[in-house]
Design a protein around this motif. Sequence first.
Motif, mmCIF file in Angstrom:
data_model
loop_
_atom_site.group_PDB
_atom_site.id
_atom_site.type_symbol
_atom_site.label_atom_id
_atom_site.label_comp_id
_atom_site.label_asym_id
_atom_site.label_seq_id
_atom_site.Cartn_x
_atom_site.Cartn_y
_atom_site.Cartn_z
ATOM 1 N N GLY A 1 50.402 32.431 -60.819
ATOM 2 C CA GLY A 1 51.263 33.607 -60.902
ATOM 3 C C GLY A 1 51.168 34.514 -59.693
ATOM 4 O O GLY A 1 51.559 35.676 -59.762
ATOM 5 N N ARG B 1 44.696 44.046 -74.880
ATOM 6 C CA ARG B 1 43.883 43.098 -74.124
ATOM 7 C C ARG B 1 42.476 42.982 -74.702
ATOM 8 O O ARG B 1 41.919 41.892 -74.800
ATOM 9 C CB ARG B 1 43.805 43.531 -72.658
ATOM 10 C CG ARG B 1 42.983 42.591 -71.801
ATOM 11 C CD ARG B 1 42.968 43.004 -70.355
ATOM 12 N NE ARG B 1 42.278 44.277 -70.157
ATOM 13 C CZ ARG B 1 42.017 44.797 -68.969
ATOM 14 N NH1 ARG B 1 42.403 44.172 -67.868
ATOM 15 N NH2 ARG B 1 41.394 45.953 -68.869
ATOM 16 N N LEU C 1 44.112 39.241 -68.728
ATOM 17 C CA LEU C 1 44.969 39.744 -67.645
ATOM 18 C C LEU C 1 44.162 40.752 -66.839
ATOM 19 O O LEU C 1 43.332 41.475 -67.390
ATOM 20 C CB LEU C 1 46.221 40.434 -68.203
ATOM 21 C CG LEU C 1 47.293 39.561 -68.869
ATOM 22 C CD1 LEU C 1 48.392 40.440 -69.459
ATOM 23 C CD2 LEU C 1 47.892 38.547 -67.913
ATOM 24 N N THR D 1 47.514 43.725 -63.100
ATOM 25 C CA THR D 1 48.683 43.207 -63.821
ATOM 26 C C THR D 1 49.101 44.190 -64.910
ATOM 27 O O THR D 1 50.291 44.466 -65.092
ATOM 28 C CB THR D 1 48.345 41.832 -64.433
ATOM 29 O OG1 THR D 1 47.890 40.973 -63.386
ATOM 30 C CG2 THR D 1 49.561 41.214 -65.107
ATOM 31 N N SER E 1 62.123 38.140 -70.051
ATOM 32 C CA SER E 1 61.148 37.231 -69.449
ATOM 33 C C SER E 1 61.322 37.125 -67.941
ATOM 34 O O SER E 1 60.347 36.900 -67.226
ATOM 35 C CB SER E 1 61.177 35.858 -70.113
ATOM 36 O OG SER E 1 62.482 35.526 -70.489
ATOM 37 N N LEU F 1 59.291 39.896 -66.605
ATOM 38 C CA LEU F 1 57.861 39.597 -66.735
ATOM 39 C C LEU F 1 57.387 38.669 -65.632
ATOM 40 O O LEU F 1 56.315 38.858 -65.052
ATOM 41 C CB LEU F 1 57.587 38.908 -68.077
ATOM 42 C CG LEU F 1 57.377 39.759 -69.321
ATOM 43 C CD1 LEU F 1 56.988 38.845 -70.476
ATOM 44 C CD2 LEU F 1 56.303 40.818 -69.099
ATOM 45 N N LEU G 1 50.962 36.708 -63.607
ATOM 46 C CA LEU G 1 51.477 36.033 -64.800
ATOM 47 C C LEU G 1 52.056 34.672 -64.412
ATOM 48 O O LEU G 1 53.193 34.577 -63.959
ATOM 49 C CB LEU G 1 52.558 36.890 -65.480
ATOM 50 C CG LEU G 1 52.054 38.088 -66.285
ATOM 51 C CD1 LEU G 1 53.219 38.945 -66.764
ATOM 52 C CD2 LEU G 1 51.230 37.633 -67.485
ATOM 53 N N LYS H 1 50.501 31.786 -68.954
ATOM 54 C CA LYS H 1 50.307 33.107 -69.554
ATOM 55 C C LYS H 1 51.629 33.704 -70.016
ATOM 56 O O LYS H 1 51.677 34.414 -71.017
ATOM 57 C CB LYS H 1 49.597 34.037 -68.561
ATOM 58 C CG LYS H 1 48.125 33.665 -68.402
ATOM 59 C CD LYS H 1 47.319 34.672 -67.628
ATOM 60 C CE LYS H 1 45.856 34.233 -67.620
ATOM 61 N NZ LYS H 1 45.010 35.067 -66.761
ATOM 62 N N LEU H 2 52.697 33.386 -69.295
ATOM 63 C CA LEU H 2 54.018 33.858 -69.731
ATOM 64 C C LEU H 2 54.359 33.285 -71.103
ATOM 65 O O LEU H 2 54.818 33.993 -71.999
ATOM 66 C CB LEU H 2 55.085 33.443 -68.722
ATOM 67 C CG LEU H 2 55.200 34.312 -67.478
ATOM 68 C CD1 LEU H 2 56.166 33.685 -66.485
ATOM 69 C CD2 LEU H 2 55.656 35.722 -67.839
ATOM 70 N N TYR I 1 51.573 34.854 -73.714
ATOM 71 C CA TYR I 1 51.509 36.287 -73.973
ATOM 72 C C TYR I 1 52.847 36.999 -73.814
ATOM 73 O O TYR I 1 52.984 38.156 -74.226
ATOM 74 C CB TYR I 1 50.489 36.947 -73.043
ATOM 75 C CG TYR I 1 49.100 36.377 -73.172
ATOM 76 C CD1 TYR I 1 48.487 36.283 -74.431
ATOM 77 C CD2 TYR I 1 48.393 35.925 -72.060
ATOM 78 C CE1 TYR I 1 47.218 35.746 -74.556
ATOM 79 C CE2 TYR I 1 47.124 35.398 -72.182
ATOM 80 C CZ TYR I 1 46.532 35.298 -73.426
ATOM 81 O OH TYR I 1 45.279 34.789 -73.554
ATOM 82 N N GLY I 2 53.817 36.322 -73.175
ATOM 83 C CA GLY I 2 55.086 36.971 -72.871
ATOM 84 C C GLY I 2 55.705 37.690 -74.058
ATOM 85 O O GLY I 2 56.007 38.894 -73.991
#
Length: 603
Positions: free
Chosen positions: A20, A545, A560, A564, A576, A579, A585, A589-590, A593-594
């Motif tokens: 990312g 988190r 994260l 971030t 998205s 994001l 990211l 992770k998208l 956790y997106g």
Amino acid sequence: MASLNAAAPDALSVLRRTFGHARFRGPQEEIVRQVTEGGDALVLMPTGGGKSLCYQVPALLRPGTGVVVSPLIALMQDQVAAMAQLGVRVAALNSSLDAGQARATERALVDGELDLLYVAPERLTTGRCLDLLGRSRLALFAIDEAHCVSQWGHDFRPEYLQLSVLHERFAGVPRVALTATADPQTRAEIISRLCLEDARIFLSSFDRPNIRYTIVDKLEARDQLLQFIRSEHPDEAGIVYCQSRRRVEETAVWLRSKGVRALAYHAGMDAAERSGNQSRFRDEDGIVMVATIAFGMGIDKPDVRFVAHLDLPRSIEGYYQETGRAGRDGEPADAWMAYGLTDVVQQRRFIDQSEASEEFKRISSAKLEALLGLCETAGCRRVRLLEYFGEGAAGCGNCDTCLNPPHTWDATEAAQKALSTIYRTGQRFGAGYLIDVLRGQTNERVERLGHQQLKVFGLGADIDERAWRALFRQLVALRLAEVDHEAYGALRLTEESRPVLKGEQRLHLRQVVDRERRGTQKRSSATTELGPGASARLFRLKTWRLEQARAQGVPAYVILHDRTLVELAQECPQDSAGLAAIGGLGVRKLERYGPMLLELLAQ
Ligand code: ADP
Ligand code: ZN
């Protein structure tokens, strides 16, 4: 856009999709290319410079498993957790596994199911492990914390000496050694002990421009520390290094009584309590860890805002490594130290009274001298530090001496008075008593010994006590006087005293500053610049988190990074695509956790 070799991912797309990150930093790209193409490399980069990517990306690009040698199990576990979060096929082999888990990992290795394998050095060099590697397809070897091969360094690990076997048994597999210790001697040792004569050397600048160095004259060290924390870093994470376990305990208790969220860490503590404190420091916001240097390597927390030393470290390498734990995320951070005569005396005594060989003592002394030079300099601290590592630099504008240049003064006459007071009182007294005599203070002891009759009595009344203390410290630091360890810190003359006493040598010394004025421009970290809406979002993100970290049993920053979260709070993306534009990211992770992040930000 169609790419001709879409099947073979290139380094940049791995960086973007898996990690990312938008682009490589500094020499990363060159290093990745060198290793991916099968060459060896020695990477010298400061803490926080981004060493891990230098082997992680090639390991993902080359066929087979990348084997990472890492000296600390705790650190290894965090790295495995972080890689797993990114969707990398990763495992570790170390003593924390039971036999069944170890066998499963070994099978995965041989079957080619791992991108990365972290191994403890003592494990790697066993016959069993080497055979196993011999049967596996290997992408590369990465030797992290490579300075552990140095016998003169404070992190020496005998197991590291065995790692030359990798070169002998796996000649075709590229090796990359990495370290944040930069002095030329250590570098040479790494090259010869790990057989890296043919490796390409990547030497980054060791400057950490975001760290502000400050060394203050020690008066009441704890009060000074508290004032520093309150004015510069309230509610922020920091580390306070002390020399002894007792001082660690006392300082932590005292800071707590003053409302600072301080925890203690040293090797003498109960293991469960110690690791509990370490986890809290890692996972919670704004904890101050008071510790001995047992709390050291493997502290990967990116948002440590300050490192304070209440006692003098042993060498510049030690100091630089310890202070390097501040500001790994590149945001402004402080390295703060209080330094006084007792520090010089104590460190000299450690060396003189140690059982070590003469050669070891000589090297330790030279290292201490260099550190004292840093403490006493009237010039830029950063220039001194970087020169020590063989790097040239110009005044930095971000250390105490650049921000408030100290005055120097001709201290020749004062030094002569001080030295002759030492001599005339029989070389039997410490600085406190000598200052009484110089300043003409009568007390019971002075009278009993008849020292008010001396010619030097009251001769230094024009200089205040604090300035005299600083002068005695400087005399000892410069070896113009020395401490008699057998006689409770009594000062006596040395060979070097004579030219000063006789007026053949003039002395220009740094003057003590009255108050510790800090730079007027108060630096704001990213967090303090947020508006009220973004601050509220940041708070929600951090709470989320922490829940995630607890549920998954990993450090918060593995979920994260702070940076971030700050970017998320600031930009507040609503879909998205938004994001994906946030740093840190990657694809995995998208996915994971997106949706949660979008929901949280929409509130
Ligand atoms: P080191 O091991 O040299 O101390 P790390 O590999 O832990 O440093 O990296 C330090 C920090 O910098 C990490 O938070 C990492 O995510 C970040 N980082 C490294 N390379 C890049 C990059 N190219 N772009 C953005 N962040 C990066
Ligand atoms: Zn400077």
